[in-house]
Scaffold this active site. Sequence first.
Site, PDB file in Angstrom:
ATOM      1  N   PRO A 246      18.225  46.824  14.744  1.00 42.45           N
ATOM      2  CA  PRO A 246      17.276  46.057  15.570  1.00 42.45           C
ATOM      3  C   PRO A 246      17.396  46.268  17.078  1.00 42.45           C
ATOM      4  O   PRO A 246      16.585  45.739  17.831  1.00 42.45           O
ATOM      5  CB  PRO A 246      17.578  44.602  15.194  1.00 42.45           C
ATOM      6  CG  PRO A 246      18.957  44.608  14.629  1.00 42.45           C
ATOM      7  CD  PRO A 246      19.178  45.954  14.033  1.00 42.45           C
TER       8      PRO A 246
ATOM      9  N   TYR B 174      10.840  52.117  24.597  1.00 40.04           N
ATOM     10  CA  TYR B 174      10.912  50.674  24.328  1.00 40.04           C
ATOM     11  C   TYR B 174       9.519  50.059  24.221  1.00 40.04           C
ATOM     12  O   TYR B 174       9.260  49.259  23.326  1.00 40.04           O
ATOM     13  CB  TYR B 174      11.729  49.962  25.415  1.00 40.04           C
ATOM     14  CG  TYR B 174      12.103  48.553  25.034  1.00 40.04           C
ATOM     15  CD1 TYR B 174      13.245  48.288  24.284  1.00 40.04           C
ATOM     16  CD2 TYR B 174      11.302  47.474  25.401  1.00 40.04           C
ATOM     17  CE1 TYR B 174      13.582  46.996  23.912  1.00 40.04           C
ATOM     18  CE2 TYR B 174      11.624  46.181  25.035  1.00 40.04           C
ATOM     19  CZ  TYR B 174      12.768  45.946  24.294  1.00 40.04           C
ATOM     20  OH  TYR B 174      13.095  44.666  23.918  1.00 40.04           O
TER      21      TYR B 174
ATOM     22  N   LYS C  44      12.369  47.938  17.109  1.00 37.30           N
ATOM     23  CA  LYS C  44      11.379  48.886  16.594  1.00 37.30           C
ATOM     24  C   LYS C  44      10.940  48.642  15.141  1.00 37.30           C
ATOM     25  O   LYS C  44       9.998  49.280  14.663  1.00 37.30           O
ATOM     26  CB  LYS C  44      11.924  50.326  16.696  1.00 37.30           C
ATOM     27  CG  LYS C  44      11.962  50.843  18.106  1.00 37.30           C
ATOM     28  CD  LYS C  44      10.573  51.219  18.597  1.00 37.30           C
ATOM     29  CE  LYS C  44      10.456  51.245  20.105  1.00 37.30           C
ATOM     30  NZ  LYS C  44       9.913  50.024  20.708  1.00 37.30           N
TER      31      LYS C  44
ATOM     32  N   HIS D 233       6.054  40.960  28.870  1.00 37.65           N
ATOM     33  CA  HIS D 233       7.242  41.271  29.672  1.00 37.65           C
ATOM     34  C   HIS D 233       7.108  42.679  30.233  1.00 37.65           C
ATOM     35  O   HIS D 233       6.807  43.608  29.488  1.00 37.65           O
ATOM     36  CB  HIS D 233       8.510  41.202  28.803  1.00 37.65           C
ATOM     37  CG  HIS D 233       9.001  39.806  28.578  1.00 37.65           C
ATOM     38  ND1 HIS D 233      10.279  39.523  28.158  1.00 37.65           N
ATOM     39  CD2 HIS D 233       8.385  38.605  28.732  1.00 37.65           C
ATOM     40  CE1 HIS D 233      10.422  38.214  28.045  1.00 37.65           C
ATOM     41  NE2 HIS D 233       9.293  37.638  28.377  1.00 37.65           N
TER      42      HIS D 233
ATOM     43  N   TYR E 116      20.079  42.753  27.270  1.00 39.21           N
ATOM     44  CA  TYR E 116      20.895  43.542  26.341  1.00 39.21           C
ATOM     45  C   TYR E 116      22.235  43.771  27.033  1.00 39.21           C
ATOM     46  O   TYR E 116      22.287  44.412  28.084  1.00 39.21           O
ATOM     47  CB  TYR E 116      20.243  44.888  26.040  1.00 39.21           C
ATOM     48  CG  TYR E 116      18.990  44.811  25.178  1.00 39.21           C
ATOM     49  CD1 TYR E 116      19.055  44.985  23.800  1.00 39.21           C
ATOM     50  CD2 TYR E 116      17.733  44.582  25.740  1.00 39.21           C
ATOM     51  CE1 TYR E 116      17.915  44.927  23.005  1.00 39.21           C
ATOM     52  CE2 TYR E 116      16.588  44.511  24.951  1.00 39.21           C
ATOM     53  CZ  TYR E 116      16.688  44.688  23.581  1.00 39.21           C
ATOM     54  OH  TYR E 116      15.565  44.624  22.805  1.00 39.21           O
TER      55      TYR E 116
HETATM   56  P1  RFL Z   1       9.073  42.650   5.066  1.00 36.87           P
HETATM   57  O1  RFL Z   1       8.910  41.755   6.246  1.00 36.87           O
HETATM   58  O2  RFL Z   1      10.399  42.786   4.455  1.00 36.87           O
HETATM   59  O3  RFL Z   1       8.027  42.154   3.982  1.00 36.87           O
HETATM   60  C1  RFL Z   1       8.015  42.666   2.663  1.00 36.87           C
HETATM   61  C2  RFL Z   1       7.425  41.614   1.748  1.00 36.87           C
HETATM   62  O4  RFL Z   1       7.383  42.143   0.419  1.00 36.87           O
HETATM   63  C3  RFL Z   1       7.841  41.146  -0.489  1.00 36.87           C
HETATM   64  N1  RFL Z   1       8.368  41.829  -1.694  1.00 36.87           N
HETATM   65  C4  RFL Z   1       7.657  41.954  -2.829  1.00 36.87           C
HETATM   66  N2  RFL Z   1       6.423  41.549  -3.169  1.00 36.87           N
HETATM   67  C5  RFL Z   1       5.993  41.820  -4.425  1.00 36.87           C
HETATM   68  N3  RFL Z   1       6.753  42.493  -5.345  1.00 36.87           N
HETATM   69  C6  RFL Z   1       7.997  42.926  -5.048  1.00 36.87           C
HETATM   70  N4  RFL Z   1       8.722  43.571  -5.947  1.00 36.87           N
HETATM   71  C7  RFL Z   1       8.498  42.661  -3.743  1.00 36.87           C
HETATM   72  N5  RFL Z   1       9.647  42.936  -3.114  1.00 36.87           N
HETATM   73  C8  RFL Z   1       9.551  42.433  -1.874  1.00 36.87           C
HETATM   74  C9  RFL Z   1       8.894  40.373   0.289  1.00 36.87           C
HETATM   75  O5  RFL Z   1       9.080  39.049  -0.231  1.00 36.87           O
HETATM   76  C10 RFL Z   1       8.289  40.360   1.690  1.00 36.87           C
HETATM   77  O6  RFL Z   1       7.470  39.220   1.929  1.00 36.87           O
HETATM   78  O7  RFL Z   1       8.564  44.137   5.416  1.00 36.87           O
HETATM   79  P2  RFL Z   1       7.378  44.627   6.374  1.00 36.87           P
HETATM   80  O8  RFL Z   1       6.113  43.840   6.131  1.00 36.87           O
HETATM   81  O9  RFL Z   1       7.339  46.096   6.281  1.00 36.87           O
HETATM   82  O10 RFL Z   1       7.831  44.199   7.845  1.00 36.87           O
HETATM   83  C11 RFL Z   1       8.964  44.780   8.443  1.00 36.87           C
HETATM   84  C12 RFL Z   1       9.632  43.789   9.413  1.00 36.87           C
HETATM   85  O11 RFL Z   1       9.830  42.562   8.743  1.00 36.87           O
HETATM   86  C13 RFL Z   1      10.970  44.321   9.966  1.00 36.87           C
HETATM   87  O12 RFL Z   1      10.875  45.677  10.272  1.00 36.87           O
HETATM   88  C14 RFL Z   1      11.412  43.582  11.257  1.00 36.87           C
HETATM   89  O13 RFL Z   1      11.615  42.219  11.004  1.00 36.87           O
HETATM   90  C15 RFL Z   1      12.690  44.194  11.814  1.00 36.87           C
HETATM   91  N6  RFL Z   1      13.211  43.471  12.969  1.00 36.87           N
HETATM   92  C16 RFL Z   1      12.635  43.657  14.225  1.00 36.87           C
HETATM   93  N7  RFL Z   1      11.584  44.480  14.373  1.00 36.87           N
HETATM   94  C17 RFL Z   1      10.979  44.603  15.601  1.00 36.87           C
HETATM   95  O14 RFL Z   1       9.995  45.367  15.706  1.00 36.87           O
HETATM   96  N8  RFL Z   1      11.413  43.905  16.703  1.00 36.87           N
HETATM   97  C18 RFL Z   1      12.459  43.069  16.629  1.00 36.87           C
HETATM   98  O15 RFL Z   1      12.750  42.414  17.613  1.00 36.87           O
HETATM   99  C19 RFL Z   1      13.141  42.925  15.358  1.00 36.87           C
HETATM  100  N9  RFL Z   1      14.190  42.100  15.227  1.00 36.87           N
HETATM  101  C20 RFL Z   1      14.276  42.594  12.837  1.00 36.87           C
HETATM  102  C21 RFL Z   1      14.761  41.923  13.986  1.00 36.87           C
HETATM  103  C22 RFL Z   1      14.870  42.364  11.587  1.00 36.87           C
HETATM  104  C23 RFL Z   1      15.930  41.494  11.472  1.00 36.87           C
HETATM  105  N10 RFL Z   1      16.467  41.294  10.163  1.00 36.87           N
HETATM  106  C24 RFL Z   1      16.976  40.099   9.675  1.00 36.87           C
HETATM  107  C25 RFL Z   1      16.333  42.333   9.180  1.00 36.87           C
HETATM  108  C26 RFL Z   1      15.803  41.055  13.901  1.00 36.87           C
HETATM  109  C27 RFL Z   1      16.420  40.835  12.649  1.00 36.87           C
HETATM  110  C28 RFL Z   1      17.584  39.893  12.639  1.00 36.87           C
HETATM  111  C1  PHB Z   2      14.515  39.034  18.701  1.00 37.37           C
HETATM  112  O1  PHB Z   2      13.992  38.329  19.566  1.00 37.37           O
HETATM  113  O2  PHB Z   2      14.747  38.600  17.556  1.00 37.37           O
HETATM  114  C2  PHB Z   2      14.871  40.417  19.041  1.00 37.37           C
HETATM  115  C3  PHB Z   2      14.479  40.943  20.274  1.00 37.37           C
HETATM  116  C4  PHB Z   2      14.818  42.249  20.615  1.00 37.37           C
HETATM  117  C5  PHB Z   2      15.542  43.015  19.727  1.00 37.37           C
HETATM  118  C6  PHB Z   2      15.914  42.503  18.492  1.00 37.37           C
HETATM  119  C7  PHB Z   2      15.575  41.191  18.149  1.00 37.37           C
HETATM  120  O3  PHB Z   2      15.883  44.274  20.083  1.00 37.37           O
END
Ligand code: RFL
Ligand code: PHB
Length: 386
Positions: free
Chosen positions: A289, A381, A293, A72, A197
């Site tokens: 979110p 971004y 980032k 994009h 957004y």
């Molecule tokens: P994770 O993905 O939480 O993975 C951590 C893993 O560690 C395990 N764990 C353990 N394992 C062993 N022993 C323990 N004691 C443990 N405790 C936990 C867990 O089961 C898990 O598998 O962290 P990681 O790898 O650092 O990754 C980070 C990302 O997942 C997170 O930053 C993003 O998902 C955030 N996020 C977004 N980030 C973006 O860059 N772009 C986005 O568009 C975006 N959208 C989002 C998001 C996060 C969201 N939520 C629900 C928090 C949208 C949402 C809705």
């Molecule tokens: C998503 O697609 O889940 C998403 C995209 C952009 C954001 C947050 C979440 O800023």
Amino acid sequence: MKTQVAIIGGGPSGLLLSQLLHVRGITSVVLERRTQAYVLSRIRAGVLEQGLVDLMREAGVADRMEREGYPHTGTILAVDGESFRIDFTQATDKPVMVYGQTEVTRDLYAAREAAGGRIEYEVEDVVIDAHGPSVSYTVGGEPRRVECDFIAGCDGFHGVSRKTIPEDVRQEFEKVYPFGWLGILSETPPVNHELIYATSEAGFALCSMRNETLSRYYIQCDMSERVEDWSDDAFWAELKRRLPKEHGDALVTGPSIEKSIAPLRSFVCEPMQWGKLFLCGDAAHIVPPTGAKGLNTAASDVHYLYNALRRFYEDGDSAGIDGYSETALARVWKAERFSWWFTSLMHRFPDQSRFDAKMQRAELDFLRTSPEAQAALAINYVGLPY
Ligand code: RFL
Ligand code: PHB
């Protein structure tokens, strides 16, 4: 068991680090608390910065992303029903890649398995000795132990790694926002070919996507609200209310296949290293979110740690290891600032005064009319350089 790097957490940070190290002949073991199916069922990020795309290439796991991901070159901002486009290519030469975190994780699991990488699932009672260094844990009640040179704490916000840093050393900085995001995934075509957004009197909304037949939508909600109280119809009606008419009219609705509420938080832990333990990703920091980032900042930590370990093993140079926390944090704080700013700009705050609301509108108007302000948004971004 012996390995060079023990990695706690089999989310995107831990898997990417493990795969990058493997490409360089550095051994690791990944310890994951859940099953692989559980990790893959979490619907999270959808937008990848170029830096993460490049790391996927370096890790040899980019083929499907190149085929199925969507570059994009801009995004739409909608304010009170009027929209304008932020063109990333005016200020940067980089697009972002729309490709789900679930798919990134799936590709990494496949690559680790194909390479015979060691991943232990359903580990419990993880105890880290950051100075040994070693990691003890149990699987099905049976005690196990990994001896290693380094430990990577990639276990997310609720993991044990961060808490291993003694309280008198660890500093935590936090801001909790007075709202959450209610998100749905639906097997419907996205309302627009780029993300939207949107902000309005009714609050924030985001239209995102995974592919041509799978859409991801979010609306700002109160943290006291419960997912069970939101029917699909109520969600679609509220989303439509927050979008410009042309997009609201074009919205294709359908049953949700996932629906959840996520809290919004900014959080940073300093330092990001202790003894031979190094934190990566959500274990060390959280962003709201809004700026997409979270995953991308996790990837930048992995970039710094992977290169530091590579220098150590290949050249015997420990400068990258010693400076890891400082180097990673400098970029983390910039991503925190951008996410906080974009969140503050686009949401309705319950305690917002009439003056605050005017300031928000003035800033949005400035953004709509100023190429320089749009460039600042675009540069952040698409991702600051590593
Ligand atoms: P994770 O993905 O939480 O993975 C951590 C893993 O560690 C395990 N764990 C353990 N394992 C062993 N022993 C323990 N004691 C443990 N405790 C936990 C867990 O089961 C898990 O598998 O962290 P990681 O790898 O650092 O990754 C980070 C990302 O997942 C997170 O930053 C993003 O998902 C955030 N996020 C977004 N980030 C973006 O860059 N772009 C986005 O568009 C975006 N959208 C989002 C998001 C996060 C969201 N939520 C629900 C928090 C949208 C949402 C809705
Ligand atoms: C998503 O697609 O889940 C998403 C995209 C952009 C954001 C947050 C979440 O800023």
